[in-house]
Each structure stands twice: as C-alpha cells, then as structure tokens.
Motif scaffolding. Structure first.
Motif, PDB file in Angstrom:
ATOM      1  N   ILE A  50       0.835  -1.201   0.000  1.00 22.72           N
ATOM      2  CA  ILE A  50       0.000   0.000   0.000  1.00 22.72           C
ATOM      3  C   ILE A  50       0.870   1.252   0.000  1.00 22.72           C
ATOM      4  N   ALA A  51       1.926   1.237   0.803  1.00 20.59           N
ATOM      5  CA  ALA A  51       2.843   2.380   0.833  1.00 20.59           C
ATOM      6  C   ALA A  51       3.503   2.589  -0.521  1.00 20.59           C
ATOM      7  N   ALA A  52       3.922   1.490  -1.163  1.00 21.35           N
ATOM      8  CA  ALA A  52       4.548   1.592  -2.484  1.00 21.35           C
ATOM      9  C   ALA A  52       3.561   2.131  -3.513  1.00 21.35           C
ATOM     10  N   TYR A  53       2.299   1.761  -3.359  1.00 24.36           N
ATOM     11  CA  TYR A  53       1.274   2.272  -4.272  1.00 24.36           C
ATOM     12  C   TYR A  53       1.127   3.788  -4.121  1.00 24.36           C
ATOM     13  N   LEU A  54       1.113   4.267  -2.887  1.00 24.64           N
ATOM     14  CA  LEU A  54       1.034   5.709  -2.658  1.00 24.64           C
ATOM     15  C   LEU A  54       2.247   6.427  -3.232  1.00 24.64           C
ATOM     16  N   MET A  55       3.415   5.843  -3.065  1.00 22.68           N
ATOM     17  CA  MET A  55       4.630   6.442  -3.618  1.00 22.68           C
ATOM     18  C   MET A  55       4.573   6.509  -5.138  1.00 22.68           C
ATOM     19  N   ASP A  56       3.943   5.519  -5.739  1.00 18.48           N
ATOM     20  CA  ASP A  56       3.803   5.519  -7.196  1.00 18.48           C
ATOM     21  C   ASP A  56       2.826   6.603  -7.647  1.00 18.48           C
ATOM     22  N   LEU A  57       1.804   6.854  -6.823  1.00 22.54           N
ATOM     23  CA  LEU A  57       0.848   7.921  -7.144  1.00 22.54           C
ATOM     24  C   LEU A  57       1.506   9.292  -7.035  1.00 22.54           C
ATOM     25  N   ASP A  58       2.395   9.450  -6.041  1.00 19.19           N
ATOM     26  CA  ASP A  58       3.039  10.748  -5.807  1.00 19.19           C
ATOM     27  C   ASP A  58       4.416  10.493  -5.209  1.00 19.19           C
TER      28      ASP A  58
END
Length: 352
Positions: free
Chosen positions: A134-142
């Motif tokens: 989930i954290a990696a997904y957020l980092m990919d978003l921004d």
C-alpha cells in the motif's frame, strides 16, 4: 503536499483496495498503478495468510473493503474538516504496530501522513505483508511520499514522537523506552455488548459479526456480554449459529478445545454450543472461543460499573446504540473519526 493532495491520493487508494474480493477480484484498468501493483497485492494477500495462521482471505478482504468504503471524498472531508493542519508537519513519527488483525495500524499510518509528518513504521511480525505494498502504491501515485514513508525492522530511532500499540506488558516497556517523547501508548482494551432481552434473532445475528469477525482477536470485537438477571441464552445461541463453521479453522478449534478442557478441569459452569463457550466472569477480556458474561439488575447499576471500568473498554455495543455507543454489527466498521481509546490522533499530531 496539501490536504487536497492527500485526499485525492487516498480516494484513489480506496478504489485500488476495492478491487480485491474473496473470489474473482475484478481489476479496474482505469486505475493508475494497477499494472505494477494489482498482481503484487493479490499475491501479498496469499502471502499474509501463509505467514499468519489467524489470517484468512475472507478476513483480509473484509479489512480491505472497509478501508475502501472509508476512503471516500465525503468521509475524508468529514474527518479532516475540523482540524487546522496548516502549520502541522515536518516531524518524524514512529509507529509500532500490532498484528492481531489485518492492517490494524493503518489508521495511525494515514493520520501521520495527512498531518504532514513523516512516518517511520515498525511492523508486527504477524502483519508485515500488506502495508508495504500500500505504501509503495502511494509512492507511485506521488513521488513525494518516498521521502515521507520508511519501514524499519530495528528499534525506532531518530524520531520526534511515537504511537505504539501492544499489550499491558509491552506498554510498560514502551512507556520506559519512549519516555521524554510525545506519545500515544495503547494498552489492552476489550469491547462489551449490552443485551436487554428484547432483541430479535435478526438483531442478535448482527451482533454475531462483532463476536466472530477476525476470530474475536480485535480490541473492537465483543468479548463480554452484560445480560439481565433472568436472561435466557437460547435465542442468543440460535443467532450465533450462522458462524458454526468457524470451528473448522484449526487455530480456533485448538483454542476452543484447550480452553474448554481448562474450564472443565476447574469445574467452572459453562454454556456451550459446540463452537462458543459462555462463562460467567467479571473480567473483560475473554479467551478465544469464549465469551464472558455478567448479569445486571438495572441500567443505573450497569452504567456505574462501566464508568468505573472505562479504561478497559474500547466499544460499548448495543441495539439502538446511543451516543458514544456502537450498533450491533458495526464494531469492525469504524469511521475515520472513530479513534482508538478515544484519543484524537490527528489532534495529537497537529500539536507536535
């Protein structure tokens, strides 16, 4: 990063989590990041099950779906509208997470981020598969999240404040280790349900969700009943029966067998339906596969007892819930503004 940026990213995250089902997850090709993260998240769900025998796909998906329902524009607006976060941020906040149910520390994680702070996470060994994705997904978003989210397997260091969750025993260690730092230290709490004897089978059936979801391992799970002195448990047991297949889960069954043997050897009086035991007991925290119960004479007496034990109680659950109470079937569906131990996490973080 502005509050509106956070809200936008969290709404997208909610849509990402909503894709995953117990069977036949449906991928939304319009969502950003799915090419990288959809298959990985699905794999990590299976991995989490293998790493923790108390996790199963149904409960993990239940958790993901509750977060998907929480992370909507309306809910995020209602949650954050009352806070002034314009001057908040820039600190590093350590989070020591529990691992009793899937993503149990996720609310603290989100709270630190939306407050403008950096988050340093120490995951529980029992729940370390899901949040990094989930954290990696957020980092990919921004990409700005990349410098604001870190995980560690060691003792926390180089932090300004901490949120730590554990047992009463570990809380004493936390209080010593983190002394001198602003902190929220969470201890054991349990949830109780008040029964009047006037509930229908359908209403009690909703209560069964509060008892058995996550095998009763969460602090929001009902672990004790307060019943009238002349209460007949027959209707209660009938309403619980829809969860009878829970006894087929090995770890639950082992706890049921062990606790039943201990009770019988001690010659305690039990009510038992083959997958759940009821034991009259003044304690608030009951073992797996057991519910404690206590009889009350009237509402005034009960209200006095609960007030005296407020520090031990997470949720007070009843049908037609009043202020500061939770309705049957809703304990594992908290809103973003339902804070653990009634400690306002955002308010704490905004004042660092």
């Amino acid at each position: 990063m502005t509050i509106d940026d956070h809200k936008s990213h969290l709404v997208t995250l909610g849509k990402f989590l909503k894709q995953f089902k117990v069977v036949n997850s449906v991928r939304n090709d319009e969502l950003p990041g799915n090419d990288k993260f959809f298959a990985e998240m699905d794999q990590k769900i299976d991995s989490a099950i293998h790493h923790n025998g108390w996790f199963n796909r149904e409960n993990i998906i239940y958790s993901l779906q509750q977060w998907a329902e929480a992370l909507t524009p309306r809910n995020l607006k209602l949650w954050l509208a009352e806070y002034d976060l314009s001057k908040s941020g820039g600190k590093t906040v350590g989070i020591v997470m529990a691992g009793n149910i899937p993503l149990v520390g996720f609310h603290d994680f989100l709270s630190v981020l939306v407050s403008g702070h950096n988050v340093l996470v120490k995951l529980s060994m029992n729940d370390r598969q899901l949040l990094p994705v989930i954290a990696a997904y957020l980092m990919d978003l921004d990409s700005r999240y990349e410098n604001r989210i870190k995980f560690t397997e060691n003792k926390l260091k180089d932090f300004h404040a901490v949120i730590a969750t554990g047992s009463n025993n570990t809380a004493r260690y936390f209080e010593y280790y983190f002394k001198g730092k602003p902190s929220i230290i969470r201890k054991n709490r349990n949830s109780i349900a008040i029964i009047t004897g006037e509930e229908t089978k359908e209403e009690l059936s909703k209560l069964s969700e509060d008892v058995f979801r996550y095998y009763g391992l969460g602090c929001r799970n009902v672990s004790k009943l307060f019943v009238p002195e002349d209460y007949d448990f027959d209707s209660f047991f009938k309403a619980m029966y829809e969860w009878n297949s829970i006894i087929n889960q090995d770890k639950y069954a082992n706890n049921y067998d062990y606790n039943k043997a201990v009770y019988l050897m001690s010659e305690f009086q039990l009510l038992d339906n083959g997958f759940l035991m009821l034991k009259e007991d003044q304690s608030f925290g009951s073992p797996i596969a057991t519910l404690f119960y206590e009889k009350y004479k009237d509402e005034a007496e009960l209200k006095k007892l609960l007030k005296e034990n407020v520090e031990k109680i997470q949720c007070v659950v009843r049908n037609n819930a009043g202020k500061d109470e939770v309705s049957f079937g809703q304990t594992q569906k908290p809103q973003l503004w339902d804070y653990a131990d009634n400690i306002d996490t955002i308010d704490f973080l905004s004042k660092l």
